[in-house]
Scaffold this active site. Structure first.
Site, short mmCIF file in Angstrom:
data_model
loop_
_atom_site.label_atom_id
_atom_site.label_comp_id
_atom_site.label_asym_id
_atom_site.label_seq_id
_atom_site.Cartn_x
_atom_site.Cartn_y
_atom_site.Cartn_z
N VAL A 138 52.32 59.41 11.97
CA VAL A 138 52.25 60.05 10.65
C VAL A 138 52.79 59.09 9.59
CG1 VAL A 138 53.14 61.93 9.23
CG2 VAL A 138 52.37 62.38 11.57
N THR A 164 52.82 55.86 9.76
CA THR A 164 51.83 54.78 9.62
C THR A 164 50.70 55.19 8.68
OG1 THR A 164 52.30 54.03 11.88
CG2 THR A 164 50.26 53.27 10.87
N ASP A 222 57.77 52.64 11.04
CA ASP A 222 57.10 53.29 12.17
C ASP A 222 57.42 52.59 13.49
OD1 ASP A 222 55.63 51.00 11.81
OD2 ASP A 222 53.73 52.00 11.41
N ASP A 261 48.49 50.78 14.05
CA ASP A 261 49.23 50.02 13.06
C ASP A 261 48.45 48.81 12.59
OD1 ASP A 261 51.79 49.69 11.60
OD2 ASP A 261 51.98 47.87 12.80
N ASP A 271 46.83 48.29 8.90
CA ASP A 271 47.31 47.14 8.13
C ASP A 271 46.16 46.44 7.43
OD1 ASP A 271 49.96 47.50 8.74
OD2 ASP A 271 50.04 45.93 10.28
#
Length: 208
Positions: A30, A32, A69, A87, A91
């Protein structure tokens, strides 16, 4: 460079925040997702309108979720392939939003402020494209069972440099040339990193 020297500092700084979020039952995933949405909002809501300082401050606030995170995942024993995948994928979305916001500014509202706007838009677009290739070069190498952990322009380095340059351009109302030089250097550094990773993978492939 930043991964080596700054990660320990920010881990120590953000660990109490991570502990509170864990106690509240909030998932690292969440954090992230919210962090990525915040970065995209800051970049795409403010940069295209020329509000470079505000956009940078919003992005900077949410970009720390990238460290937060990870701390949460490790403290709860939830580190794993899914979290790493989510992640890394998000990103790339955040990075694209930052440079995409700059492209929209220079190609839109910024066109009224100087003749350099097409050049600036091109430089920001080059950073967006080459940054994506840098990440893909590493991911593809790992998919083939090799590594590509080399290069002079890691993601964290590129992110910090562009945020500092953009933020100060908005804060001090600096001429575009300063930001343009930074974007040009980032584009060149990203290109060099792509070549470095290709050569590293080639070396490993020929040694098999």
């Amino acid at each position: 460079m930043l991964n080596r020297y700054a990660r320990a500092f920010f881990t120590k700084l953000l660990s109490p925040v991570a502990a509170v979020l864990v106690r509240l039952g909030i998932s690292p995933d969440v954090v992230t997702v919210i962090g990525t949405l915040g970065v995209c909002f800051g970049a795409l809501a403010f940069y295209p309108r020329g509000e470079l300082l505000v956009g940078t401050l919003v992005i900077t606030f949410f970009v720390f979720s990238d460290t937060l995170d990870g701390i949460m995942a490790r403290s709860t024993g939830r580190s794993g392939n899914w979290g790493a995948y989510l992640d890394s994928t998000l990103d790339r979305v955040g990075d694209a939003a930052i440079f995409g916001g700059l492209v929209l500014y220079f190609a839109g509202a910024g066109r009224q402020e100087g003749e350099l706007s097409p050049v600036m838009a091109g430089l920001a677009l080059a950073c967006l494209i080459l940054g994506s290739v840098v990440s893909y070069a590493k991911a593809r190498a790992e998919g083939l069972g090799m590594t590509a952990n080399v290069g002079i322009a890691e993601r964290a380095d590129r992110l910090v440099v562009v945020l500092i340059a953009t933020g100060f351009t908005g804060l001090l109302d600096l001429p575009w040339i300063y930001l343009g030089v930074v974007l040009a250097l980032l584009a060149v550094a990203s290109l060099i990193t792509v070549v470095q990773r290709m050569l590293e993978v080639r070396r490993q492939a020929l040694a098999l």
